[in-house]
Design an enzyme around this catalytic site. Structure first.
Site, PDB file in Angstrom:
ATOM      1  N   GLY A 157     -40.563  -7.145 -20.265  1.00 36.44           N
ATOM      2  CA  GLY A 157     -39.264  -7.252 -19.770  1.00 36.44           C
ATOM      3  C   GLY A 157     -38.328  -7.607 -20.613  1.00 36.44           C
ATOM      4  O   GLY A 157     -37.189  -7.131 -20.579  1.00 36.44           O
ATOM      5  N   ASN A 159     -37.441 -12.129 -29.939  1.00 38.21           N
ATOM      6  CA  ASN A 159     -37.319 -12.155 -31.320  1.00 38.21           C
ATOM      7  C   ASN A 159     -36.177 -13.040 -31.848  1.00 38.21           C
ATOM      8  O   ASN A 159     -35.172 -13.292 -31.302  1.00 38.21           O
ATOM      9  CB  ASN A 159     -36.717 -10.673 -31.746  1.00 38.21           C
ATOM     10  CG  ASN A 159     -37.806  -9.543 -31.234  1.00 38.21           C
ATOM     11  OD1 ASN A 159     -38.820  -9.435 -31.313  1.00 38.21           O
ATOM     12  ND2 ASN A 159     -36.977  -8.881 -30.394  1.00 38.21           N
ATOM     13  N   GLU A 210     -36.073 -16.356 -22.521  1.00 39.63           N
ATOM     14  CA  GLU A 210     -36.062 -15.755 -23.990  1.00 39.63           C
ATOM     15  C   GLU A 210     -35.549 -16.855 -24.741  1.00 39.63           C
ATOM     16  O   GLU A 210     -35.734 -17.278 -25.896  1.00 39.63           O
ATOM     17  CB  GLU A 210     -35.460 -14.426 -24.065  1.00 39.63           C
ATOM     18  CG  GLU A 210     -36.151 -13.326 -23.049  1.00 39.63           C
ATOM     19  CD  GLU A 210     -37.698 -13.243 -23.406  1.00 39.63           C
ATOM     20  OE1 GLU A 210     -38.191 -13.545 -24.298  1.00 39.63           O
ATOM     21  OE2 GLU A 210     -38.437 -12.975 -22.342  1.00 39.63           O
ATOM     22  N   HIS A 252     -37.568 -19.630 -25.804  1.00 38.67           N
ATOM     23  CA  HIS A 252     -38.740 -19.642 -26.785  1.00 38.67           C
ATOM     24  C   HIS A 252     -37.774 -19.812 -28.105  1.00 38.67           C
ATOM     25  O   HIS A 252     -38.398 -19.738 -29.079  1.00 38.67           O
ATOM     26  CB  HIS A 252     -38.997 -18.035 -26.750  1.00 38.67           C
ATOM     27  CG  HIS A 252     -40.184 -17.788 -25.844  1.00 38.67           C
ATOM     28  ND1 HIS A 252     -41.252 -18.413 -25.869  1.00 38.67           N
ATOM     29  CD2 HIS A 252     -40.248 -16.858 -24.779  1.00 38.67           C
ATOM     30  CE1 HIS A 252     -42.249 -17.851 -25.054  1.00 38.67           C
ATOM     31  NE2 HIS A 252     -41.568 -16.954 -24.340  1.00 38.67           N
TER      32      HIS A 252
END
EC number: 3.4.11.2
Length: 966
Positions: free
Chosen positions: A348, A352, A385, A388
């Site tokens: 999904g 990075n 994301e 993270h």
């Protein structure tokens, strides 16, 4: 990495009873259709061929005393920094291959004397320099030994440098390499994505390193604990833009060819290889500045940016970054946050550091054609994301066996970040449906696994890939939510901030988090726990499954047992805790909150909190489902709860109305309550209009559909559902002014979809007419789609199911011409709803043609066909006949096999199907099952449980539906 869904990820609103339930998992865990060639790429004259003696025999035949035959790196060398130059060629060479060339210098420190350098390398061909694949030199006066030889070990994916002497402990060295790799379309490492701009095919060079594919881009110490700094320098065509984790330091013309540009990026912080990213494209962006002066950019295809499809993601990114900076009490660690939507992408999204990559459907939103669920997916995946960027990137787990801490944490706090960005949506409630309820179906199997496993049990890339499952994401999220609940959010945040500050730019194990949360508990006196954080949580982390807590209101006895879907199944995995948990039990009596109680790791105890007297008094446990467990009651208390639901359901919180339905159906599956009791819990739905109870019921009844849609039970079942949903259908018809406007709240918009999908799939003529007429209007005027984006998935599916070849071909043409991925996804799933065998067979053949179905979507499309009762047999025959080819094409480490096996076996409920599945396993032992190995064992266990359940319950279920459908 977003599950994408797993996937998905996961809204559970797309009409479970339409036969597309598999998509809930797939969105989260969408996977790559690999076509990476097994042979090495053609080699340029300067490239050395791969060592003809490279190891390729099974691991069991290798000498494990030789470190290059082991999948884990030795601890003798620790990387300090990398300088990597990469040049992707965005048109094919004379052999028809897309390639990239590169050079790398890695500086490392010798921790223990050794005469061998072992570094990861995968599918790279090396230039021979001074007779070897590498050049080695000392740093600050140290003298390296001479190189004896180099070899490539394919099985363990190493470049091995044998030395004539020892590297000296405490000394630094540098190693240079020059190499070439294929810029393949396999969605792994440094790979190629393509899209059409008008009639022109455009190529993007992009990356996906997690979990073990940085080594496919350049030689590196490719383990999460091997953190280093990176200097990334792409050489790219002049008119293209290069992106990486950091901002560019300089951009100059390549001296020998001004048509190429050299872009050098600033040095990264100390980070793991799996978080690297670099992209070369013709994409454009929109930009904003956060209040903390972080540069925020959304990148995508130029047409998507110019049409405003990145604006919503841009709008929510700043608030979410600020939320997490405050939540973690830690500033965002970088100067910029780039997010980019890619036409071809495996998962999904991927976190990075500073350059987050997404499937287009998880980042782009068009208010004209995207649905509210598309919008929710964007905000939740972006929140996942961005969470993270601190938890996972700044502080990283030491090894993949603790992946649950990264992904479970992000899967929990994504709801908090998204709720901050969209405060009127009540998104935090959806974690119960999307994560907790869904994962319990897997965690109730004897073949489940603990959240954290010993590090030595996770070694190969396939074993790592297998961890990216619903246990890791959804159970991880659920137990962390439970922990935050009993600690309180303030204490949880205090311990979390201490953890992040202490371990910034380092690696941890899960015990480090427990220690810092314990320090927060010790610093105050208001919250008193019955044991240490570690003692409580280790029982939830180190043993699989969860308890069913049984409350007997006649005597006040409260007890716990390991909940198993099949209580006769053999649990072979031992537990140091004997499958007993320390359980926080919240409760209410007749709508009034009671004090919290702890079931302290014992099988049962007695407390007056749970004793009830009087005909109308009841107990409800696990308020708002903050605990990761199910609840059972004595029969009398169940009956009182049912009476309350049918007379005044609002006394019971809406989440718990969903819980009562969910838990009872699971308990019935495990033979802990009669199946008729669970069905009785759905009677109140005839007056229910809230989304969560309806969604819990439809999810639970979907199991009945899977078991009975090929039997005589299905007719009375459809009649009952038609009766129950008709008032809901009329309710939404009225509040939407005959379907001309949308409800005001997110939950109502989701339940409107449930009303239409359930009404249509259970034979309500008015609904069938509605969807057929809407679809016909569109067919008559293809440039003017009258169907609201929210309703398109269910209208498309039902219209195609009710129609024939003409409707299917029209939808296929619209799919082929769709310019927005959200619209294409709706059509792609709906095309699997046909009731024509030959059409489904044709569609199945299309999934293997990447010109028709993108490789990233092939497996999810196959799964959609399998979820259709007519298509399931077609797909199962296809999988049995083509397993070896599928395994070779998709790759043994792909996420796809687990989803494929689950989708194709979810209806299995006969001895014949069990025999077929067992024979399938035997026939393919030599080929193997890769990341689907555990899923196959779970499918066998689930099939046995299904057989037993159908045999024991079919007559009672038929009688109940018959009696209650009048």
């Amino acid at each position: 990495m977003a599950k994408g869904f797993y996937i998905s990820k996961s809204l559970g609103i797309l009409g479970i009873l339409l036969g597309v339930a598999a998509l809930c998992t797939i969105v989260a865990l969408s996977v790559v259709y690999r076509q990476e060639k097994n042979k090495n790429t053609s080699q340029s004259p300067s490239m050395a061929p791969l060592n003809p003696t490279a190891t390729s025999s099974p691991a069991t035949t290798l000498d494990q005393n030789l470190p290059w035959n082991r999948y884990r790196l030795p601890k003798t060398l620790i990387p300090d920094s990398y300088n990597v130059v990469l040049r992707p060629y965005l048109s094919p060479n004379s052999q028809g291959l897309y390639i990239f060339t590169g050079s790398s210098t890695v500086r490392f420190t010798c921790q223990e004397a050794t005469n061998v350098i072992i570094i990861h390398s995968k599918k790279l061909n090396y230039t021979i320099t001074q007779g070897h694949r590498v050049v080695l030199r000392g740093v600050r006066g140290s003298q390296p030994p001479a190189i004896a030889s180099t070899e490539l070990v394919e099985l363990t994916e190493y470049l091995v440098v044998h030395l004539q002497g020892q590297l000296v402990a405490g000394s630094q060295y540098e190693m240079d390499t020059q190499f070439q790799g294929e810029l393949a379309d396999d969605l792994a490492g440094f790979y190629r994505s393509e899209y059409m701009e008008g009639n022109v095919r455009k190529v993007v060079a992009t990356t996906q390193m997690q979990a073990a594919d940085a080594r496919k881009s350049f030689p590196c110490f490719d383990e999460p604990a091997m953190k280093a700094t990176f200097n990334i320098t792409p050489i790219h065509p002049r008119d293209y833009t290069a992106l990486s984790n950091m901002l560019p330091r300089s951009s100059t013309a390549l001296p020998e060819d001004p048509n190429w540009t050299v872009t050098e990026f600033h040095t990264t912080p100390k980070m793991s290889t799996y978080l690297l990213a670099y992209i070369v494209s013709e994409f454009t962006n929109i930009e904003a500045q956060s209040p903390n002066n972080v540069q925020i950019r959304i990148w995508a295809r130029p047409s998507a940016i110019s049409e405003g499809h990145g604006q919503y993601a841009l709008n929510v990114t700043g608030p979410i970054l600020n939320f997490f900076a405050n939540h973690y009490n830690t500033p965002y660690p970088l100067e910029k946050s780039d997010q980019i939507g890619l036409p071809d992408f495996n998962a999904g999204a991927m976190e990075n550091w500073g350059l987050v990559t997404y499937r287009e459907s998880a980042l782009l939103f068009d208010p004209l054609v995207s649905s509210i669920s598309n919008k929710e997916r964007v905000v939740t995946v972006v929140a996942h994301e961005l969470a993270h960027q601190w938890f996972g990137n700044l502080v990283t787990v030491d090894w993949w066996n603790d992946l649950w801490l990264n992904e479970g944490f992000a899967s929990y706090v994504e709801y908090l970040g998204a709720d901050y960005a969209e405060p009127t949506w009540n998104l935090k409630d959806l974690i119960v449906l999307n994560e907790l309820h869904s994962v319990m179906a897997v965690d109730a199997l004897a073949s489940s696994h603990p959240l954290s496993s010993p590090a030595d049990e996770v070694n190969t890339p396939a074993q790592i890939s297998e961890l990216f499952d619903s246990i890791t994401y959804s159970k991880g999220a659920s137990v962390l939510r439970m922990l935050s609940s009993f600690l309180t959010e303030d204490l949880f945040k205090e311990g979390l901030a201490s953890y992040l500050h202490t371990f910034a730019y380092q690696n941890t194990i899960y015990l480090d988090l427990w220690e810092h949360l314990q320090q927060a508990v010790n610093s105050q006196s208001a919250i008193q726990l019955p044991a240490s954080v570690r003692d409580i949580m280790d029982r939830w982390i180190l043993q699989m499954g969860f308890p069913v807590v049984t409350v007997n209101t006649t005597n006040g006895i409260i007890s716990q047992h390991h909940f198993l879907l099949d209580p006769t199944s053999n649990v072979t995995r031992p537990s140091d805790f004997n499958y007993l948990w320390i359980v926080p039990v919240s409760s209410m009596r007749n709508g009034v909150l009671e004090q919290e109680f702890w079931l302290e790791g014992v099988e049962q105890t007695q407390n007056s909190l749970f004793r009830v007297e009087g005909d109308n008094n009841w107990i409800l446990a696990n308020l708002n489902v903050t605990g990761y467990y199910q609840v059972n009651y004595d029969e009398g208390n169940w009956k009182k709860l049912q009476t309350q639901l049918q007379t005044n359901p609002s006394v019971i919180p809406v989440i718990n109305r969903a819980q009562i339905i969910h838990d009872a159906f699971n308990l019935a599956s495990a033979q802990k309550v009669p199946v008729t009791l669970a069905l009785d819990n759905t009677l109140f739905l005839i007056r229910e209009t809230e989304y969560m109870p309806w969604q819990a019921a439809l999810s639970s009844l979907n199991y009945f559909k899977l078991m009975f849609d090929r039997s005589e039970v299905y007719g009375p079942m459809k009649n009952y559902l038609s009766k129950q949903v008709r008032p809901l259908f009329e309710h939404f018809k009225n509040i939407t002014n005959d379907w001309t406007r949308r409800p005001d709240t997110l939950m109502d918009q989701y339940n409107e979809i449930n009303a239409i999908s359930t009404a249509c799939s259970n034979g309500i003529q008015e609904c069938e007419t509605l969807v057929s007429d809407l679809f016909k209007q569109w067919m008559d005027d293809p440039s003017n789609n009258p169907i609201h984006p929210n309703l398109r998935t269910t209208v498309y599916c039902n219209a195609i199911a009710l129609g024939g070849e003409r409707e299917w071909d029209f939808a296929w043409e619209q799919f082929r011409n769709a310019t927005l991925v959200n619209e294409a996804d709706k059509l792609r799933s709906a095309l699997a709803c046909s009731n024509e065998v030959w059409i489904l067979n044709r569609y199945l053949s299309y999934t293997l043609n990447p010109d028709y179905i993108r490789r990233q979507d092939a497996t999810s499309t196959i799964n959609s066909i399998a979820s259709n009762v007519i298509g399931q047999t077609l797909v199962w025959d296809f999988v049995q006949s083509n397993w070896k080819k599928l395994f070779e094409d998709f790759g043994g480490g792909s996420f796809s096999f687990a989803n494929l096996i689950r989708a194709v076996t979810r209806r299995f409920s006969t001895e014949y199907e069990l025999q077929q599945l067992e024979q399938f396993r035997l026939n393919n032992l030599d080929t193997g099952f890769g990341s689907g190995t555990r899923a196959l064992e779970q499918a066998l266990e689930q099939t046995r449980a299904n057989i037993k359940w159908v045999q024991e319950n079919k007559e009672a279920v038929l009688a109940w539906f018959t009696a209650n459908s009048a």
